[in-house]
Design a protein around this motif. Structure first.
Motif, mmCIF file in Angstrom:
data_model
loop_
_atom_site.group_PDB
_atom_site.id
_atom_site.type_symbol
_atom_site.label_atom_id
_atom_site.label_comp_id
_atom_site.label_asym_id
_atom_site.label_seq_id
_atom_site.Cartn_x
_atom_site.Cartn_y
_atom_site.Cartn_z
ATOM 1 N N LEU A 195 2.998 6.550 5.059
ATOM 2 C CA LEU A 195 3.302 5.780 6.272
ATOM 3 C C LEU A 195 2.043 5.286 6.969
ATOM 4 O O LEU A 195 1.971 4.139 7.409
ATOM 5 C CB LEU A 195 4.132 6.639 7.233
ATOM 6 C CG LEU A 195 5.514 7.065 6.725
ATOM 7 C CD1 LEU A 195 6.161 8.021 7.718
ATOM 8 C CD2 LEU A 195 6.403 5.859 6.492
ATOM 9 N N ASN A 196 1.045 6.138 7.098
ATOM 10 C CA ASN A 196 -0.178 5.783 7.825
ATOM 11 C C ASN A 196 -1.226 5.262 6.863
ATOM 12 O O ASN A 196 -2.148 5.979 6.471
ATOM 13 C CB ASN A 196 -0.706 6.996 8.596
ATOM 14 C CG ASN A 196 0.314 7.549 9.561
ATOM 15 O OD1 ASN A 196 1.136 6.817 10.104
ATOM 16 N ND2 ASN A 196 0.281 8.851 9.783
ATOM 17 N N ILE A 197 -1.079 4.009 6.471
ATOM 18 C CA ILE A 197 -1.965 3.479 5.428
ATOM 19 C C ILE A 197 -2.991 2.485 5.989
ATOM 20 O O ILE A 197 -3.802 1.965 5.231
ATOM 21 C CB ILE A 197 -1.136 2.820 4.301
ATOM 22 C CG1 ILE A 197 -0.063 1.875 4.829
ATOM 23 C CG2 ILE A 197 -0.457 3.876 3.474
ATOM 24 C CD1 ILE A 197 -0.513 0.559 5.221
ATOM 25 N N TYR A 198 -2.935 2.222 7.281
ATOM 26 C CA TYR A 198 -3.878 1.273 7.859
ATOM 27 C C TYR A 198 -5.089 2.005 8.440
ATOM 28 O O TYR A 198 -4.979 3.134 8.921
ATOM 29 C CB TYR A 198 -3.223 0.469 8.985
ATOM 30 C CG TYR A 198 -2.025 -0.342 8.579
ATOM 31 C CD1 TYR A 198 -2.167 -1.563 7.934
ATOM 32 C CD2 TYR A 198 -0.740 0.106 8.843
ATOM 33 C CE1 TYR A 198 -1.066 -2.314 7.562
ATOM 34 C CE2 TYR A 198 0.378 -0.638 8.476
ATOM 35 C CZ TYR A 198 0.205 -1.846 7.835
ATOM 36 O OH TYR A 198 1.303 -2.582 7.471
ATOM 37 N N VAL A 199 -6.233 1.337 8.401
ATOM 38 C CA VAL A 199 -7.441 1.816 9.080
ATOM 39 C C VAL A 199 -7.802 0.792 10.152
ATOM 40 O O VAL A 199 -7.403 -0.375 10.064
ATOM 41 C CB VAL A 199 -8.608 1.999 8.086
ATOM 42 C CG1 VAL A 199 -8.270 3.054 7.053
ATOM 43 C CG2 VAL A 199 -8.952 0.690 7.398
ATOM 44 N N PRO A 200 -8.528 1.201 11.202
ATOM 45 C CA PRO A 200 -8.814 0.278 12.309
ATOM 46 C C PRO A 200 -9.440 -1.040 11.865
ATOM 47 O O PRO A 200 -9.102 -2.101 12.394
ATOM 48 C CB PRO A 200 -9.768 1.095 13.192
ATOM 49 C CG PRO A 200 -9.390 2.518 12.921
ATOM 50 C CD PRO A 200 -9.010 2.569 11.479
ATOM 51 N N GLY A 201 -10.350 -1.000 10.897
ATOM 52 C CA GLY A 201 -10.976 -2.235 10.439
ATOM 53 C C GLY A 201 -9.984 -3.212 9.850
ATOM 54 O O GLY A 201 -10.064 -4.425 10.068
ATOM 55 N N GLU A 202 -9.002 -2.687 9.102
ATOM 56 C CA GLU A 202 -7.973 -3.548 8.523
ATOM 57 C C GLU A 202 -7.117 -4.180 9.608
ATOM 58 O O GLU A 202 -6.771 -5.364 9.532
ATOM 59 C CB GLU A 202 -7.097 -2.736 7.575
ATOM 60 C CG GLU A 202 -7.777 -2.315 6.289
ATOM 61 C CD GLU A 202 -6.870 -1.475 5.410
ATOM 62 O OE1 GLU A 202 -7.134 -1.400 4.199
ATOM 63 O OE2 GLU A 202 -5.896 -0.894 5.946
ATOM 64 N N LEU A 203 -6.759 -3.407 10.621
ATOM 65 C CA LEU A 203 -5.923 -3.942 11.702
ATOM 66 C C LEU A 203 -6.643 -5.066 12.433
ATOM 67 O O LEU A 203 -6.021 -6.043 12.873
ATOM 68 C CB LEU A 203 -5.549 -2.825 12.675
ATOM 69 C CG LEU A 203 -4.577 -1.770 12.116
ATOM 70 C CD1 LEU A 203 -4.314 -0.693 13.157
ATOM 71 C CD2 LEU A 203 -3.270 -2.429 11.706
ATOM 72 N N LEU A 204 -7.973 -4.938 12.577
ATOM 73 C CA LEU A 204 -8.734 -6.013 13.206
ATOM 74 C C LEU A 204 -8.663 -7.282 12.370
ATOM 75 O O LEU A 204 -8.490 -8.393 12.905
ATOM 76 C CB LEU A 204 -10.186 -5.581 13.392
ATOM 77 C CG LEU A 204 -11.127 -6.624 14.019
ATOM 78 C CD1 LEU A 204 -10.635 -7.008 15.412
ATOM 79 C CD2 LEU A 204 -12.556 -6.090 14.077
ATOM 80 N N SER A 221 0.830 -1.207 0.000
ATOM 81 C CA SER A 221 0.000 0.000 0.000
ATOM 82 C C SER A 221 0.865 1.258 0.000
ATOM 83 O O SER A 221 0.550 2.243 -0.670
ATOM 84 C CB SER A 221 -0.932 0.000 1.214
ATOM 85 O OG SER A 221 -1.801 -1.119 1.192
ATOM 86 N N SER A 222 1.963 1.224 0.758
ATOM 87 C CA SER A 222 2.867 2.382 0.796
ATOM 88 C C SER A 222 3.482 2.636 -0.568
ATOM 89 O O SER A 222 3.574 3.784 -1.025
ATOM 90 C CB SER A 222 3.965 2.164 1.843
ATOM 91 O OG SER A 222 3.437 2.139 3.150
#
Length: 765
Positions: free
Chosen positions: A723-732, A418-419
């Protein structure tokens, strides 16, 4: 050997884990070595030009230039080759970027041997071989067989010059030379002073431009260095996981074989003999796995290195035997130490203590967990399974860590891809480009000085570019337009910095689209500039500082108001606002979501035709470096995830065999096969969830660290969007990936437990 036959699962797990660890390490090590100096290897293999010099054909002759091959410091030379500049039009009437073409009858010649990637060399007028860097090979207008006009050319081949001497090559007789190109190899070219000394000896008033191999080499070294951080990260992950799982396998074998160890000691085995017996159970399959892993690693490296060969033009395999030998020695040494530490416990056991215990953990271990889970409102097979990991906390912790590494690898892999996608998107500015001069069907390369001119109106008067105001009106009234940016390009010099830099003066509604700000603000008009990290580094400035710019002989002061991620001109491009009297060179246009870009460009081009302007689609390719990194990341992630699943498989097999008597009791009391599977799967859910909960944040940290390091290597600060390419739903989801790894690893032993006959389980001690 008989012990290994009894423990087939453990033997296979050790062999497979070491195989994957060695494969990943050999692959990573080989690529690290290959990325160390791929440009230097390609340069020597292709007899690259240390110095490429362009001359004005009107001020010199081919014979005079040929004599320069004997200048002091020159060891070999090729040329003179006729050169010309063209701006062709594809078969959809879309103008292509301007390019420099060189007339060469063959790709070789002693200096700068051009390497054909696809197709063949040009053999007659009307054929062209294009220089390809991997980004544009998929584009229809630059693929083999593409037909161009202005001049009439057919693409017959794709090639790469390690010295980057041309954008394309045609046969010499097609060009009426506007210039000549000479290529030189030097006796000494280790630094700029040595190259400049030779250039001074060659230089005449006809010399118009020159390029040193050191410039190309530095850029290639930066590209290759991008591979280093993530290869090291994956290599370390693979080795750590191998150590953890091999140690867990041997420790489990000692734990489950305690009674057997006691029997061996009662029969006269010494502690050292017991240690050697259990050590051999690890080393024999590990050696087999290492040998197979070495072969697999090299086989995996070959296609990747082939892609690297395409990228840099090298023609060797890139496989270094010493890398394989070093990895084999290192991994087997780690396995030996890990297995010896675990096996030494077997040697220290007292005979009486070993004979007095069975395989099942002592009754008190994990009782608190069993009592706690029994109170949960869940089916009894589930609560029994949930309590099992707490009976062997050290073993369970080891598997949690292995699962965490697997989840971290998946999280990191997706994040890195993604980065890199965001970095590629930062090079995209607008969907359609509008040129303010519609090119005519001019002469072939060399005709009219080799440079295509704008079409002339009747009477022979020279055409003028389209009226920017009229073009802008047509753009804003075109259906589907979301915004525009008027761009004026030029060269500027900066006080205290040698050479000229690219500058873009812009105005419009979407000039900031595609750019990722790192700090500060976008410029609000003339007198304010936005620059990238390399500019700040080269000028020793920061946001708020003022620099002196000189353009067209006029000196002005400009304040740096923002730092942006911009790789153009190696990060030295200056972006600023256009003045009221600035005439744009072109427009970039952004279209509304859902708009067909190709249809929009064709429709706008039709509307602009009477104005003598031309619209074309902005085509953006993907760099080969990005494709290689994404492919390697996916491959290594699959390998590490497989290692984690194998660790779970071994642990569940061990737990099931240790509790086989309990399993028989449960079956005798009425536990169905489906409930047995449920119990076994439940026993790894806690491990999977814990591993995922630890691995997902670790993967995020790893992604930020590695991507930041890659940016530092290239000399850029990276924006938050990269750098900040994650969202909370993805981390779950990534955290739940640990559960998936655990369940996949437990499926096979769960089926084995369900098929075990009750009588067989009850007879087992």
């Amino acid at each position: 050997m008989r012990a290994m036959q009894r423990r087939r699962v453990h033997t296979v797990v050790i062999a497979l884990v070491v195989l994957v660890a060695v494969s990943a390490s050999v692959l990573g090590g080989t690529l690290l070595v290959a990325s160390n100096a791929p440009f230097d290897r390609a340069f020597e293999q292709q007899n690259g030009a240390h110095l490429t010099v362009q001359f004005d054909a009107s001020k010199t002759t081919a014979a005079q230039l040929a004599a320069s091959a004997h200048a002091t410091g020159v060891s070999a030379a090729a040329g003179p080759f006729p050169t010309a500049s063209i701006t062709p039009i594809d078969d959809h009437d879309q103008p292509l970027p301007g390019m420099t073409v060189v007339g060469r009858s063959r790709p070789t010649g002693g200096v700068d041997d051009v390497r054909l990637v696809r197709g063949r060399w040009a053999t007659k007028p009307g054929e062209i071989v294009l220089s390809s860097d991997g980004r544009t090979e998929h584009m229809r207008s630059r693929s083999i067989g593409a037909v161009w006009r202005n001049p009439d050319l057919t693409v017959v081949g794709l090639a790469r010059s390690v010295s980057e001497t041309a954008d394309g090559w045609v046969v010499p007789e097609q060009i009426v030379p506007a210039g000549y190109q000479m290529l030189y190899r030097l006796t000494r070219a280790d630094n700029a002073e040595q190259v400049d000394a030779v250039l001074a000896g060659i230089g005449t008033e006809a010399l118009t431009a020159s390029k040193s191999w050191l410039v190309t080499r530095q850029r290639a070294a930066s590209d290759a260095a991008l591979f280093v951080p993530f290869l090291i990260a994956f290599g370390l992950l693979g080795l750590i996981m191998a150590v953890l799982i091999v140690g867990n396998v041997i420790a489990g074998a000692v734990s489950s074989g305690t009674r057997r160890i006691g029997i061996l000691k009662a029969l006269g085995f010494t502690p050292s003999q017991v240690v050697r017996a259990y050590l051999s159970q690890a080393l024999i399959p590990a050696t087999i796995g290492a040998a197979l892993g070495a072969v697999a690693g090299n086989l995996l490296a070959v296609p990747v290195l082939a892609k690297t060969n395409d990228l840099y033009g090298t023609n060797d395999s890139g496989v270094e035997p010493w890398v394989t030998i070093a990895v084999l020695a290192g991994v087997l040494a780690l396995v030996t130490v890990t297995a010896w530490i675990a096996a030494s416990r077997a040697g220290r056991l007292r005979t009486v203590d070993a004979l007095a215990v069975g395989r099942t953990p002592s009754p008190g271990r994990g009782r608190w967990a069993a009592r706690l889970t029994a109170r949960l409102p869940l089916p009894r097979p589930v609560t029994l399974g949930l309590a099992q990991p707490f009976a062997r906390p050290v073993r369970s912790a080891t598997i949690v860590i292995a699962i965490a590494f697997g989840a971290a690898a998946v999280t990191f892999s997706v994040g890195l891809a993604s980065s890199l996608t965001e970095i590629q998107a930062a090079d995209s500015h607008g969907d359609v480009q509008v040129n303010l001069a519609r090119m005519s069907m001019g002469p072939p390369p060399g005709g009219g000085g080799g440079k295509r001119q704008v079409s002339a109106p009747p009477g022979g008067e020279k055409a003028t570019p389209a009226d920017p105001a009229a073009v802008l009106s047509a753009i804003t009234h075109q259906a589907g337009t979301a915004g525009y940016c008027a761009v004026t390009a030029g060269d500027v010099t900066v006080a205290g910095l040698g050479g000229t830099l690219e500058s873009q003066e812009t105005s419009g509604t979407t000039c900031a689209d595609g750019y990722r700000m790192i700090s500060g603000d976008w410029y609000r008009g003339p007198g304010e500039i936005v620059v990238a990290t390399p500019f700040l580094t080269a000028t020793h400035t920061r946001i708020g500082d003022t620099v002196q710019l000189t353009r067209d002989g006029k000196q002005t002061s400009a304040t740096i108001v923002g730092e942006v991620f911009n790789t153009e001109n190696d990060g030295l491009q200056i972006l600023t606002g256009a003045g009221a009297d600035t005439e744009p060179d072109l427009f970039t246009v952004s279209v509304q979501p859902g708009t067909d870009v190709a249809a929009y460009a064709q429709s706008l081009d039709t509307a602009l035709s009477p104005l003598r302007a031309q619209a074309m689609v902005n085509e953006h390719g993907t760099a080969d470096e990005v494709l290689i990194i994404n492919a390697l990341t996916a491959l290594l992630t699959v390998m590490l995830t497989a290692v984690a699943a194998l660790g779970v498989l071994n642990t569940v097999v061990l737990e099931t065999r240790e509790r086989v008597h309990d399993l028989g009791i449960h079956k005798a009391l009425g536990m169905a096969p489906r409930q047995t599977v449920t119990m076994v799967i439940a026993s790894v859910t806690v491990l999977g969830l814990a591993g995922g909960a630890l691995g997902a944040p670790a993967g995020v940290l790893l992604q930020r660290t590695i991507v930041t390091k890659m940016g530092d290597t290239a000399g850029f600060h990276l924006p938050d969007a990269v750098l900040n390419i994650y969202v909370p739903g993805e981390l779950l989801l990534f955290a739940l990936g640990g559960l998936v790894i655990a369940v996949v690893g437990a499926m096979l032993p769960a089926g084995w437990a369900a098929r075990t006959r009750t009588a067989t389980a009850l007879r087992t001690e």
